[in-house]
Enzyme design. Structure first.
Site, PDB file in Angstrom:
ATOM      1  CB  ILE A  23     -50.853  27.734  12.614  1.00 53.26           C
ATOM      2  CG1 ILE A  23     -49.549  27.764  11.706  1.00 53.26           C
ATOM      3  CG2 ILE A  23     -50.998  26.164  12.947  1.00 53.26           C
ATOM      4  CD1 ILE A  23     -48.306  27.228  12.147  1.00 53.26           C
ATOM      5  NE  ARG A  39     -40.012  26.852  17.255  1.00 54.13           N
ATOM      6  CZ  ARG A  39     -40.465  26.292  15.896  1.00 54.13           C
ATOM      7  NH1 ARG A  39     -41.428  25.630  16.075  1.00 54.13           N
ATOM      8  NH2 ARG A  39     -39.908  26.770  15.104  1.00 54.13           N
ATOM      9  CD  GLU A  66     -37.851  20.540  18.776  1.00 54.77           C
ATOM     10  OE1 GLU A  66     -37.369  20.571  17.351  1.00 54.77           O
ATOM     11  OE2 GLU A  66     -38.878  20.653  18.945  1.00 54.77           O
ATOM     12  CG  HIS A 124     -40.126  20.138  15.212  1.00 57.18           C
ATOM     13  ND1 HIS A 124     -39.331  21.081  15.737  1.00 57.18           N
ATOM     14  CD2 HIS A 124     -40.832  20.912  14.253  1.00 57.18           C
ATOM     15  CE1 HIS A 124     -39.556  22.380  15.501  1.00 57.18           C
ATOM     16  NE2 HIS A 124     -40.540  22.261  14.430  1.00 57.18           N
TER      17      HIS A 124
END
Ligand SMILES: NC(=O)C1=CN([C@@H]2O[C@H](COP(=O)(O)OP(=O)(O)OC[C@H]3O[C@@H](n4cnc5c(N)ncnc54)[C@H](O)[C@@H]3O)[C@@H](O)[C@H]2O)C=CC1
Ligand SMILES: O=C(O)C(=O)COP(=O)(O)O
Length: 532
Positions: A154, A234, A263, A283
């Site tokens: 990424i 994260r 979360e 998210h």
């Protein structure tokens, strides 16, 4: 009544394309929003579990999964799965390492641009009836310095796009070489330097014990007061209270977060009370139609294959054993496992060491899968079905078995090379060698120091005896008297009338009482029934 149907539990929202693939081989139950207790109560009935980031797969859940063979994570991060426990329990964990790369990278880019141009704030203000063009003057990314922390899949895509947008890209990633970074037109930097120099910082590293709270008050204090921080990697990598303080006190220019330590984000999180310069998304990094289809198909195919007994392409907990290697080395892995089973049945007592020797052409194959296969064979005579490619190394380690790996490319015994396993333990040791012939057939080529040429068969009897007239006949008649049919027989010896081995392939297992009679034959020193 025993259930024959294979069952898969899907406990997070998964694209239908994945469900359709699972349904080819299993009953698929979709139950989103289960508590840990619910999951623990249900999981015992399932062969596979498919999840995203919403399900916590704890040690207790895995241990309650008596039939569980595979956990499929439709995405990248497996920090919500207790992978060490899965490994210990022999449960395969697979993910989709590339299915959502672009989606997550584009979310980071969207947040960078939104931060620079105050998009959410300007939108809210306009919807509320305002027309404030002065308050929302922004900045350009062009010619600014971007700091990428974690230059993996990424991070590299973000770097590539930002390079194209005219940014200067620097990165911190201790596992990337300067050459690789240079190919991407990225300059490597220390973490501190990056935080000091960058106008934008984007995080793309995993959450591990090493990266927890990596971005703390001290590091935030090094940022330029205009610099902006983005986290689509994260939660837990940034200390959230320190970030809330830094934003409120104007220590940094802004932040955008997609992921959180806990979360869903707690209603009383200090982040929710930051008024300005903060953008929060729930998210959404992987939440594009394209990415969801990619990861669902990728992971469902792997679950389907594993349930059919085939290898998985992206196993997280069997390093070095990709599907491609499993396919290419199939007969070699079979040989390693067979030799492991054989040598462990010759060696009694406590096993202390296994030496895996790759000879000739065998030395050119990747050794790790062969070592794992050999260990699986060695341990399965004691542990049966509980041992598999996932937990073989860990179980060996837990039992204090030392593994030595030797490569000897100079050996020329067979065209395709050979594999030798040697055990050492409190009762001495044994050694067996085998080869894979061109047609894929397996052959056992030595037992201890004796050359033989035997195809492995399900039931075998191996003896160590004195080479003398009549002994073979006696053994043959004893087996015949007990109705044990001999399929083939071979003797290996080094000197006439010295020590020798006899290898019998037999159609039936040897009953224990018969073994006593065999031991009583004059000249027989050892007799080992073997089941492969
Ligand atoms: N927000 C979302 O929905 C999504 C988040 N992710 C998360 O994005 C992160 C990156 O994913 P990928 O690029 O696919 O992984 P990757 O494995 O390709 O890249 C991670 C990079 O981080 C580097 N790294 C590891 N420890 C580091 C450290 N202490 N300091 C600096 N760099 C370090 C590694 O060397 C590697 O190059 C993961 O945490 C993943 O879970 C991935 C997809 C979607
Ligand atoms: O793939 C990842 O690591 C992600 O964070 C995506 O999470 P999700 O599947 O959207 O719950």
């Amino acid at each position: 009544m025993r259930r024959l149907m294979t069952k898969v539990l899907v406990s997070d929202p998964i694209d239908q394309a994945g469900i359709d693939i699972l349904a080819q081989v299993a009953q698929v139950d979709q139950r989103v929003g289960l508590s840990e207790d619910d999951l623990k109560a249900m999981i015992g009935d399932y062969d596979a579990l498919m999840i995203r980031s919403g399900t916590q797969v704890t040690a207790d859940v895995i241990k309650a999964g008596a039939r569980l063979r595979i956990i499929g994570r439709a995405g990248v991060g497996v920090d919500n799965v207790d992978v060490p426990t899965a490994t210990q329990q022999g449960v395969l964990v697979v993910n989709s390492p590339e299915g959502n790369t672009i989606a997550a990278a584009e979310q980071a880019l969207a947040l960078m641009l939104s931060l620079s141009r105050h998009v959410p704030q300007a939108h809210a203000s306009t919807m509320a009836g305002g027309w404030d063009r002065k308050k929302y003057v922004g900045n350009e990314l062009y010619k600014k310095v971007l700091g990428v922390v974690g230059l993996g899949k990424i991070g590299s895509h973000v770097a590539r796009v930002c390079n194209a947008m005219g940014m200067e890209v620097i990165a911190y990633d201790p596992f990337i070489s300067a050459d690789r970074a240079q190919q991407m037109q990225v300059r490597l930097s220390s973490l501190e330097n990056l935080f000091e120099q960058a106008d934008y910082i984007t995080l793309h590293l995993p959450r591990t014990p090493d990266t927890e709270n990596l971005v703390n008050a001290e590091l935030l204090g090094k940022m330029k007061s205009t610099a902006r921080l983005v986290n689509c990697a994260r939660g837990g990598i940034i200390d959230e209270s320190a970030l809330a303080d830094a934003l409120t006190a104007g220590v940094i220019g802004g932040a955008a977060l997609d992921v959180y330590a806990q979360e869903p984000l707690a209603t009383d999180s200090p982040l929710r009370s930051v008024q300005e310069r903060l953008i929060l998304t729930p998210h959404l990094g992987a939440s594009t139609t394209e990415a969801q289809e990619n990861v669902a198909v990728d992971v469902a195919e792997q679950i389907r294959d594993v349930l059919l007994g085939l290898p998985a392409r992206s196993a997280v907990n069997i390093p070095g054993l990709s599907a491609e290697i499993m396919e290419r080395l199939k007969p070699h892995l079979q040989l390693a496992e067979t030799l492991g089973l054989l040598v462990s049945q010759l060696s009694g007592g406590q096993l202390q060491e296994l030496e895996v020797r790759l000879q000739g052409e065998f030395a050119q194959h990747p050794s790790q899968p062969l070592v794992i296969a050999a260990l699986k064979g060695v341990l399965s005579s004691a542990l049966g079905d509980r041992i598999n490619y996932v937990n073989a190394s860990l179980e060996a380690k837990g039992r204090g078995i030392r593994v030595l790996e030797v490569k000897d490319e100079t050996s020329k015994d067979f065209a395709g090379g050979s594999l030798q396993l040697t055990t050492r333990g409190d009762q001495g040791g044994h050694s067996v060698t085998g080869a894979v012939f061109a047609n894929g057939d397996l052959r056992i080529t030595t037992i201890d120091e004796f050359p033989v040429n035997v195809s492995p068969s399900r039931h075998m009897l191996l003896t160590r005896h004195r080479d003398m007239p009549g002994i073979i006949g006696q053994l043959g008649s004893v087996l015949g008297e007990h109705n044990v049919n001999i399929a083939s027989m071979q003797v290996g010896r080094r000197i006439v009338r010295g020590d020798a081995v006899m290898v019998l392939s037999i159609d039936d297992p040897i009953p224990p009482s018969l073994l006593v009679t065999i031991h009583a034959i004059n000249g027989i020193k050892e007799a080992h029934p073997v089941t492969l």
